[in-house]
Design an enzyme around this catalytic site. Structure first.
Site, short mmCIF file in Angstrom:
data_model
loop_
_atom_site.label_atom_id
_atom_site.label_comp_id
_atom_site.label_asym_id
_atom_site.label_seq_id
_atom_site.Cartn_x
_atom_site.Cartn_y
_atom_site.Cartn_z
N HIS A 1 2.52 8.20 -11.46
CA HIS A 1 2.86 7.13 -11.32
C HIS A 1 1.79 7.53 -10.02
O HIS A 1 1.52 8.32 -9.54
CB HIS A 1 4.50 6.31 -10.30
CG HIS A 1 4.12 5.50 -9.34
ND1 HIS A 1 4.23 4.03 -9.69
CD2 HIS A 1 3.23 4.96 -8.17
CE1 HIS A 1 3.15 2.89 -9.10
NE2 HIS A 1 3.64 3.35 -8.09
N ALA A 2 0.57 6.53 -10.11
CA ALA A 2 -0.15 6.64 -9.27
C ALA A 2 -0.35 7.25 -7.74
O ALA A 2 0.12 5.86 -7.66
CB ALA A 2 -1.55 5.72 -9.60
N HIS B 1 -7.38 1.02 -6.69
CA HIS B 1 -6.82 0.67 -5.51
C HIS B 1 -6.15 2.09 -4.50
O HIS B 1 -6.10 2.78 -3.45
CB HIS B 1 -5.08 0.46 -6.25
CG HIS B 1 -3.79 0.66 -5.39
ND1 HIS B 1 -3.46 -0.54 -4.52
CD2 HIS B 1 -2.88 2.01 -5.11
CE1 HIS B 1 -2.53 0.02 -4.34
NE2 HIS B 1 -1.93 0.71 -4.16
N GLU B 2 -6.13 3.06 -5.73
CA GLU B 2 -5.91 4.65 -5.39
C GLU B 2 -7.72 5.15 -5.14
O GLU B 2 -7.59 5.48 -3.26
CB GLU B 2 -5.72 5.66 -6.37
CG GLU B 2 -4.42 5.21 -7.24
CD GLU B 2 -3.57 5.29 -6.78
OE1 GLU B 2 -3.40 5.69 -5.20
OE2 GLU B 2 -3.29 4.38 -6.56
N HIS C 1 -7.44 4.44 -0.84
CA HIS C 1 -6.49 5.16 0.17
C HIS C 1 -7.10 6.03 0.38
O HIS C 1 -8.07 6.55 1.24
CB HIS C 1 -5.20 5.71 -0.62
CG HIS C 1 -4.35 4.75 -1.06
ND1 HIS C 1 -3.39 4.29 -0.20
CD2 HIS C 1 -3.86 4.12 -1.98
CE1 HIS C 1 -2.83 3.43 -0.48
NE2 HIS C 1 -2.38 3.50 -1.53
N GLU D 1 -2.32 -0.18 1.36
CA GLU D 1 -2.54 -0.47 0.28
C GLU D 1 -3.80 -1.95 -0.34
O GLU D 1 -4.44 -2.25 -1.46
CB GLU D 1 -1.87 -0.94 0.26
CG GLU D 1 -0.17 -0.03 0.18
CD GLU D 1 0.03 1.19 -0.62
OE1 GLU D 1 -1.02 1.02 -1.87
OE2 GLU D 1 0.17 1.70 -0.35
N HIS E 1 9.79 3.32 -6.98
CA HIS E 1 9.64 3.61 -5.23
C HIS E 1 10.91 3.96 -4.82
O HIS E 1 11.30 3.81 -3.92
CB HIS E 1 9.13 2.23 -4.70
CG HIS E 1 7.56 2.09 -4.87
ND1 HIS E 1 7.16 1.71 -6.59
CD2 HIS E 1 6.01 2.52 -4.17
CE1 HIS E 1 6.30 2.74 -6.70
NE2 HIS E 1 5.50 1.66 -5.00
N ARG F 1 4.98 -2.86 2.31
CA ARG F 1 3.57 -3.27 2.34
C ARG F 1 2.53 -3.30 1.41
O ARG F 1 1.33 -4.02 1.61
CB ARG F 1 3.42 -1.37 2.00
CG ARG F 1 4.14 -0.79 0.69
CD ARG F 1 3.55 1.00 1.59
NE ARG F 1 3.93 1.16 2.13
CZ ARG F 1 3.95 2.76 2.41
NH1 ARG F 1 3.74 3.47 1.56
NH2 ARG F 1 4.57 3.42 3.57
N TYR F 2 2.89 -3.56 -0.40
CA TYR F 2 2.31 -4.05 -1.26
C TYR F 2 2.53 -5.53 -1.12
O TYR F 2 1.99 -6.41 -1.18
CB TYR F 2 3.12 -3.55 -2.65
CG TYR F 2 2.87 -2.10 -3.03
CD1 TYR F 2 1.70 -1.68 -2.61
CD2 TYR F 2 4.14 -1.83 -2.95
CE1 TYR F 2 1.84 -0.48 -2.91
CE2 TYR F 2 3.82 0.15 -3.18
CZ TYR F 2 3.26 0.40 -3.22
OH TYR F 2 3.64 1.85 -3.63
#
Ligand code: X8Z
Ligand code: ZN
Length: 477
Positions: free
Chosen positions: A215-216, A245-246, A249, A273, A376, A385-386
Site C-alpha cells: 500500500h503506497a 498522490h504520494e 505528501h 492528501e 486503513h 482525510r480522504y
C-alpha cells in the site's frame, strides 16, 4: 498494532486446489476480469485475511479508548476529530452537509453504471434496481470504478478517450520514469527537485524476495532531506495517479520542513492528501500534448468529447466519496462500543449499502471481518482525510484556474508549468500547521469553508448527460 499491520501486509489466501494469491494477485483478477465466478473467487478470497484480525482489532480499540480517555478525550473518535480547529460536532455536520450536495451526482452515476452492468452481465449477476454487487466494479473495495469505464461509456471515437495505461506502455516508461514525470510536474510549479537520497532510498518496485506492505505511502524520515516513498508501482493509469498522490505528501514535507517541529504537518490531514490529487486534475489532454504523449489530432478528439474525460474522472473521483465516509462512520460506532462484537460486519455492510448502494455478492460468514481487508483498518489510519481531500481538491483547482485566468471548462484547465499557480500553492504548503486550516484554505481559495460547489461545477456537463441517459430508468436502491 504491529501484528495487525503485518497480517495485512503479508496477507495471502490459498484455495483447496493449492493456488495462493496475495492482494496484488487477487487485484489482478478483480481489476481486469469480466468472469463473475473468477471475480467472486477473488473478492471473497481476499476477505479471508480479515477473519483472524477481529480479536486483535477489538483489543487495539479497547486500549485506544483507554488511552484517549486518559488524555482527557471522550474517546478515540473524539480524539481523531479534535484536530480540525473547530468542534467535532460542527466538523461532522459540515462533512454531512457537503455530502448532501454531492449525493445527487453519485446517485445519477450509480443509476447509469447499474443499468449498463445489467446489460452486460444480465439479471443473474446484477438487477436493474437495488444495489450493485461489490465484485463486478473493477476494484477490490469498489472504491473506484474506472476499470469498468469501457462497460459504461462509448467514446465518440477511439482517440476521444485517453488511455494513460496505453501511453505509459507505448512510451516504454519504467516505474522510475513514471515518478520522474510526476516530479517534473512539481518542478514546473517551482518546487525544488528531489534529493538523490529520495531516488536511492525509496521503494518503487515490489521486491521478489520478501513481503512488503505494498500500500503506497510517503515518509518524512528526519524532518529534513530524507524523504521517501514506498509503493509497488505497476505501469498503469491508477498507479500513475497514485504516484502524484504520494509526491504530493513529499513536496508538502519539503515545503514545511523548515518550520519548528510542532508546525511540521499539514494544515489538516485532508490537506496532506489533497496536494497530489489536485495535480491529478491537471493531467489534461493539453498537458499530455505538451509532454508529447498525444498529438494534435488526438488532442482535438479528446476535447471534442468532454463526457469521455469526465466519465473517466467521475468513476474514480465521485465514486470514492461515499466510500471515504464509511470507514470512520463504522469506526466511530465501534470505538464507542455502540455495536456488539457479533454485529461488526453487519454494521459495515449496512453502511456500504446505504452510502454506496453496493452490497456483498455472497452471504457473509458468521466470523467474517470484512473491514480488516482494507489497509486503513488494521493500519488504524483515519480515513475522513480522504473525504476532505476529494472535496477540497476541486475547490483548489477551481480557484487556481481562476487565478491564472483560465477561461474554459474546468476539466480542460491545467496548472502545469504555471509559476503563479505554483507560488500560490507553495506558499500555502509552507505554512504547515502554523495557522488554523481555515486560514490556509482562505489563502488559496478566498473562502474558509468546505463546499461541494466546485465539484458540482466541474462535473456539470456529465450530470446533464447522466440525467438524460437515466430518463426512464428506475434510479435509487
Ligand atoms: O491510502 C491512500 C494513499 C496513501 S496515503 C495511497 N489512498 C486511499 C486508499 O487507497 O484507500 C489514496 C486514495 C484513498
Ligand atoms: Zn496519502
Amino acid at each position: 498494532k504491529a501484528e495487525l499491520s503485518a497480517m495485512y501486509g503479508s496477507g495471502r489466501h490459498c484455495f483447496e486446489d493449492g493456488t495462493c494469491y496475495d492482494l496484488e494477485g487477487f487485484e489482478q483478477i478483480i481489476d481486469n476480469s469480466r468472469n463473475p465466478e473468477d471475480l467472486l473467487m477473488a473478492w471473497s478470497g481476499w476477505r479471508e485475511i480479515g477473519k483472524p484480525m477481529k480479536e486483535k482489532y477489538l483489543r487495539m480499540v479497547e486500549i485506544g479508548e483507554m488511552g484517549s480517555k486518559d488524555l482527557g478525550f471522550e474517546g478515540l473518535s473524539d480524539l481523531w476529530f479534535s484536530k480540525y480547529d473547530m468542534s467535532s460536532d460542527e466538523f461532522l455536520s459540515d462533512v454531512d452537509r457537503v455530502w448532501e450536495e454531492v449525493k445527487p451526482l453519485y446517485d445519477a452515476l450509480h443509476c447509469h453504471v447499474r443499468g449498463e452492468l445489467n446489460e452486460f452481465y444480465g439479471d443473474e449477476v446484477v438487477k436493474n434496481d437495488g444495489m450493485i454487487p461489490a465484485h463486478i466494479l473493477g476494484n477490490m473495495w469498489a472504491q473506484s470504478w474506472s476499470n469498468i469505464y469501457d462497460l459504461v461509456y462509448e467514446p465518440s471515437s477511439v482517440d476521444a478517450s485517453i488511455n494513460l495505461t496505453q501511453i505509459i506502455q507505448e512510451e516504454n516508461l519504467s516505474e522510475v520514469d513514471m515518478v520522474r514525470v510526476a516530479e517534473d510536474f512539481f518542478v514546473s510549479l517551482g518546487f525544488e527537485r528531489l534529493a538523490d537520497t529520495f531516488w536511492e532510498r525509496s521503494l518503487f518496485v515490489k521486491p521478489r524476495d520478501r513481503d512488503v506492505t505494498c500500500h503506497a505511502s510517503a515518509w518524512n524520515l528526519d524532518s529534513e532531506e530524507d524523504l521517501r516513498i514506498k509503493m509497488c508501482i505497476q505501469k498503469n493509469e491508477e498507479d500513475f495517479v497514485t504516484i502524484h498522490h504520494e509526491l504530493g505528501h513529499i513536496f508538502y514535507y519539503q515545503a514545511y520542513n523548515h518550520l519548528p517541529s510542532i508546525y511540521e504537518s499539514g494544515a489538516n490531514d485532508g490537506f496532506h492528501e489533497a496536494v497530489g490529487d489536485l495535480l491529478s486534475l491537471s493531467i489534461t489532454p493539453a498537458y499530455l500534448k505538451e509532454l508529447g504523449y498525444i498529438n494534435e489530432e488526438q488532442y482535438l478528439d479528446a476535447i471534442s468529447d468532454p463526457i469521455s474525460l469526465l466519465m473517466k474522472q467521475a468513476l474514480e473521483g465521485i465514486v470514492v466519496i461515499p466510500w471515504t465516509l464509511i470507514l470512520d462512520k463504522w469506526r466511530s460506532q465501534v470505538f464507542s462500543g455502540d455495536v456488539e462484537a457479533d454485529q461488526l460486519n453487519n454494521l459495515w455492510w449496512e453502511l456500504r449499502e446505504s452510502y454506496q448502494g453496493v452490497k456483498a455478492p455472497i452471504a457473509r460468514d458468521y466470523d467474517a471481518f470484512d473491514p480488516g481487508a482494507k489497509y486503513h483498518i488494521p493500519g488504524n489510519t483515519p480515513y475522513t482525510r480522504y473525504y476532505l481531500a476529494r472535496i477540497m481538491q476541486y475547490q483548489f483547482h477551481e480557484s487556481l484556474c481562476n487565478d491564472i485566468g483560465f477561461d474554459g471548462p474546468l476539466h480542460e484547465c491545467t496548472i502545469y508549468n504555471n509559476p503563479e499557480a505554483g507560488e500560490k500553492l507553495k506558499s500555502m504548503l509552507a505554512l504547515g500547521s502554523s495557522v488554523p486550516w481555515q486560514d490556509a484554505f482562505e489563502e488559496l481559495t478566498g473562502v474558509r469553508e468546505l463546499s461541494g460547489e466546485s465539484i458540482i461545477n466541474y462535473y456539470s456537463p456529465l450530470k446533464e448527460w447522466l440525467d438524460e441517459k437515466n430518463e426512464g430508468r428506475q434510479c435509487g436502491w
